[in-house]
Design an enzyme around this catalytic site. Sequence first.
Site, PDB file in Angstrom:
ATOM      1  N   ARG A 280     -45.755 -51.989 -62.829  1.00 50.81           N
ATOM      2  CA  ARG A 280     -45.379 -53.394 -62.989  1.00 50.81           C
ATOM      3  C   ARG A 280     -46.277 -54.051 -64.031  1.00 50.81           C
ATOM      4  NH1 ARG A 280     -44.807 -55.083 -56.582  1.00 50.81           N
ATOM      5  NH2 ARG A 280     -43.299 -53.450 -56.050  1.00 50.81           N
ATOM      6  N   SER A 380     -40.193 -55.978 -57.351  1.00 52.39           N
ATOM      7  CA  SER A 380     -40.143 -56.391 -55.956  1.00 52.39           C
ATOM      8  C   SER A 380     -40.188 -57.906 -55.805  1.00 52.39           C
ATOM      9  CB  SER A 380     -41.275 -55.724 -55.171  1.00 52.39           C
ATOM     10  OG  SER A 380     -41.130 -55.961 -53.785  1.00 52.39           O
ATOM     11  N   HIS A 381     -41.215 -58.413 -55.146  1.00 55.89           N
ATOM     12  CA  HIS A 381     -41.317 -59.836 -54.829  1.00 55.89           C
ATOM     13  C   HIS A 381     -41.968 -60.640 -55.948  1.00 55.89           C
ATOM     14  CE1 HIS A 381     -44.933 -57.718 -53.713  1.00 55.89           C
ATOM     15  NE2 HIS A 381     -45.604 -58.844 -53.794  1.00 55.89           N
ATOM     16  N   ASP A 563     -36.613 -60.556 -50.359  1.00 58.93           N
ATOM     17  CA  ASP A 563     -37.309 -60.646 -51.646  1.00 58.93           C
ATOM     18  C   ASP A 563     -36.386 -60.198 -52.772  1.00 58.93           C
ATOM     19  OD1 ASP A 563     -37.265 -57.942 -51.011  1.00 58.93           O
ATOM     20  OD2 ASP A 563     -39.191 -57.546 -51.964  1.00 58.93           O
ATOM     21  N   ASP A 565     -35.938 -57.439 -54.570  1.00 57.13           N
ATOM     22  CA  ASP A 565     -35.227 -56.154 -54.556  1.00 57.13           C
ATOM     23  C   ASP A 565     -34.670 -55.800 -53.187  1.00 57.13           C
ATOM     24  OD1 ASP A 565     -37.800 -55.682 -53.521  1.00 57.13           O
ATOM     25  OD2 ASP A 565     -37.721 -53.563 -54.056  1.00 57.13           O
ATOM     26  N   ASP A 567     -35.972 -55.273 -50.169  1.00 52.99           N
ATOM     27  CA  ASP A 567     -36.589 -54.383 -49.186  1.00 52.99           C
ATOM     28  C   ASP A 567     -37.476 -55.114 -48.182  1.00 52.99           C
ATOM     29  OD1 ASP A 567     -38.675 -54.963 -50.919  1.00 52.99           O
ATOM     30  OD2 ASP A 567     -39.335 -52.887 -51.165  1.00 52.99           O
ATOM     31  N   ARG A 568     -37.783 -56.393 -48.429  1.00 52.00           N
ATOM     32  CA  ARG A 568     -38.631 -57.147 -47.501  1.00 52.00           C
ATOM     33  C   ARG A 568     -37.806 -58.162 -46.715  1.00 52.00           C
ATOM     34  NH1 ARG A 568     -44.636 -57.692 -50.018  1.00 52.00           N
ATOM     35  NH2 ARG A 568     -44.554 -55.879 -51.401  1.00 52.00           N
ATOM     36  N   THR A 632     -51.347 -48.397 -47.136  1.00 53.49           N
ATOM     37  CA  THR A 632     -50.227 -49.202 -47.597  1.00 53.49           C
ATOM     38  C   THR A 632     -49.413 -48.396 -48.613  1.00 53.49           C
ATOM     39  OG1 THR A 632     -51.413 -51.271 -47.234  1.00 53.49           O
ATOM     40  CG2 THR A 632     -49.579 -51.319 -48.791  1.00 53.49           C
ATOM     41  N   GLU A 659     -44.870 -52.717 -42.396  1.00 51.05           N
ATOM     42  CA  GLU A 659     -46.087 -53.210 -43.030  1.00 51.05           C
ATOM     43  C   GLU A 659     -46.180 -54.714 -42.827  1.00 51.05           C
ATOM     44  OE1 GLU A 659     -46.436 -50.058 -46.751  1.00 51.05           O
ATOM     45  OE2 GLU A 659     -45.478 -51.985 -47.090  1.00 51.05           O
ATOM     46  N   SER A 661     -46.772 -56.828 -44.906  1.00 45.10           N
ATOM     47  CA  SER A 661     -46.260 -57.524 -46.084  1.00 45.10           C
ATOM     48  C   SER A 661     -44.741 -57.692 -46.016  1.00 45.10           C
ATOM     49  CB  SER A 661     -46.669 -56.787 -47.354  1.00 45.10           C
ATOM     50  OG  SER A 661     -46.280 -55.428 -47.303  1.00 45.10           O
ATOM     51  N   LYS A 672     -38.378 -49.371 -47.137  1.00 47.74           N
ATOM     52  CA  LYS A 672     -38.217 -50.494 -46.218  1.00 47.74           C
ATOM     53  C   LYS A 672     -36.897 -51.174 -46.545  1.00 47.74           C
ATOM     54  CE  LYS A 672     -41.734 -53.027 -48.945  1.00 47.74           C
ATOM     55  NZ  LYS A 672     -42.571 -51.936 -49.467  1.00 47.74           N
TER      56      LYS A 672
END
Length: 846
Positions: A280, A380-381, A563, A565, A567-568, A632, A659, A661, A672
């Site tokens: 990233r 991600s986020h 989020d 993508d 996954d959260r 993690t 997790e 997060s 996730k």
Amino acid sequence: ATLDLKILAHFAQSDAPFMMECCERTENDKKGGHLAVRNSDGQLILRESAMCADEDEPAFQDITKHRFFNTNNLWIRLDKLNEIVEKFGGFIPLPMIMNSKTVDPKDDASQAVVQLETAMGAAIECFEGASAIVVPRTRFAPVKKCNDLLLLRSDAYVVTDDFRMILNPACGGVAPVMAIDSKKYKLVDKLEAALVGGIPSLVNCKRLTIKGLVRMGKATSFVGDVSVVNTSDEAKFIPAGEIKDTKLDLTDSPGLGALKPTAVKSGPIDGQKPGTSGLRKKTKVFMGENYLNNFVQSTFDAVVASGTDLSEGSLVIGGDGRYFNDTAIQTIIKMGVANGVKRFWIGENGLLSTPAVSAVIRERGPVWQKAYGAFILTASHNPGGPEEDFGIKYNCENGGPAPEKVTDEIYANTTTIKSYNICSDFPEIDIGKVGSTVVKSEDGSAEATVEVISATEAHVALLKTIFDFDAIKALLDRDDFSLVYDTMYGVNGPYAKAILIDELGQAESTCMNATPKDDFGGLHADPNLTYAKELVEIMGLNREGMKIDVGDRKVPSFGAAADGDGDRNMILGSQFFVTPSDSLAIIAAYADVIPFFRAQGGLKGVARSMPTSGAVDLVAKDLNFDLFETPTGWKYFGNLMDSKDIYGGKDYTPFICGEESFGTGSNHVREKDGIWAVLAWLSILASENTDASKPLVTVEDIVKKHWAKYGRNYYCRWDFEGVDGVSANAMMDKMRSDSESNTGRTVGAYTIATADDFTYVDPVDGSVSKKQGIRFLMADGSRVIFRLSGTAGSGATVRMYIEQYQPDKSKLEMSVSDALDNLVKVALELCDIKTFCGTETPTVIT
């Protein structure tokens, strides 16, 4: 070599100390080492071409003068060998061979070096009385150059029932003479590229001469004396069918056209080491010259080195729709074709959530098109847009993130890269329309298929096999139940619509911010109390998770956020926040209400990342689940899920993991899965509300019932975002070095039982992961943990985790800030972040 008892008997009877098996030289062997007799003493010796003067080369290659070459099948009397070793003080005085090479054998322009080596066969001159015998070529198939390798892999050789490679009897005892271009095919990878279409037939060939770059296939048969030449700079395809006694000039023949690969010169770019969730950086960094190309090429090279054949199966590409996503997809397609990819699956509009990618890899067929991996374009986020962040990661054939050995190889490749491969003329693909595009080469020898697939189909179909959608719909249709799902302009919008509206028949208003935008609508698409501000307010809470005055406004029964993508997840009840750690524990406790787990005999294993609270530990102990604490990174959970299938170990599935997060999931995929967590909670609520005539059992009711049974793990995480990386590392190093002196120390009301840096030994593959977080484990069970995030797009993020277990039922409804106030002060004293980073005020508290 194989053991021949007749040769062994002859060697024993001869009483010779050393015996070499030789074959008669043919034209194919004229450049190899040969047996000779030293004139001065009659001793047998082995001569290599590098040991001869240039003017002696013609004589050296004269197969009528020097008739025998060493097969490297050597017989040695160990007692005589020991005598020589002792005589010369522990070694054998082998003659030295000097060869001129380059540091990089693939690059003739790299540094010239002298390579010194010895040959085992040269030991023949060290044994007085050494002998040699001539054996048939059935005892030996020489492979010293690509000439030999092509011949051996063709039908000119066969494998016997006892697994020996012998010349095909149809060759009449004489192997075809091979003379393929030694400059073009010096290295095996070049030969492999020429044979991408398979191995041609050579059984009826007398001599094959190839000059220039060519491509061959298994449908071609060389017969008699064949010469092929190509003076162009593009590899040309040798036609299928029988090619007999001819000279074939391919120079002006059609080539690959749009499928023609080009090697573009490049060089290492600093900072391309993938973190736990890929690489990233700022979007403009990725848009810089060769930045994306270098990383993609390095990934292709690492994947090939791991044993994956890019030409078999499909490569998946998709992302969260952030800025630069569409451009990056076109680049990866063009580079994929140049690296041998034959089939691509691209998410419609370039969109695929991270868990959906895993589902596509694992579930989508047919088998012969099965995906072997995927590029996921996401940060991600992290925020999106031209001034914000972009990211890329590679997932492997199990659907999970690339393991450390692969990401280490990717990074190593980025530090040595010299060029990348790309088909610059490959057409742009319309990724906004589902369907297939087939691009064929001009010579008809190759084609590449790019299929744009539904972004949601595979994932939604999988989720429908996991959950009881009828039960969930009955809950959602209750008059006293309402729902809002905020996908924050990220990729999960289409999935939310497909499930909540299309499958469960809910109103469009249940899906909030559900149209993906390349900048996430200017929001920070991170599902927590700070950044999901609009949803949090709708649910009657403030950024600390405390209730606010909503007046007469009706607050939804259930709220969730995703989020960028997908996954959260964040789970909310009416004016009630569920911590990710509690969410994990409660889903594990209620696993049997979900058909996926119930039908398989119930949940077997649970896992949490080390910083995640121990709430799930209490459930695991009570219900006798296998429990794991990992670093993690979802890849560690993936290993546990695949313990039986890939590693042949214990089966821990069905499996739930999470997790702190805001990541939760199970073994249905290897990532996730935000929408999975939402459906899991709706399943729990449905199980507690089967009678519509009774009052609604709420999210808050379920959580407080859980606390009453297991106690409460008061928990929070403080994020210090965008701090100076050097200063943050210095702070971590200081705590690391003070671990021993801090153990046993009393700070405030707490005694530090253990201070350490978390090290994880994977129970599945035995790999060791060090420096995974500084831990202060208090004597009363409280914990303080510090990690330095490696996935932020810019700057460094220090994460501080605070946890205190409270079993006292009279103290289960304190505010988190009050419950943890003293421990937070201890944590700030232990890290001294104010001194190192200039602040002790977090940017985000969750």
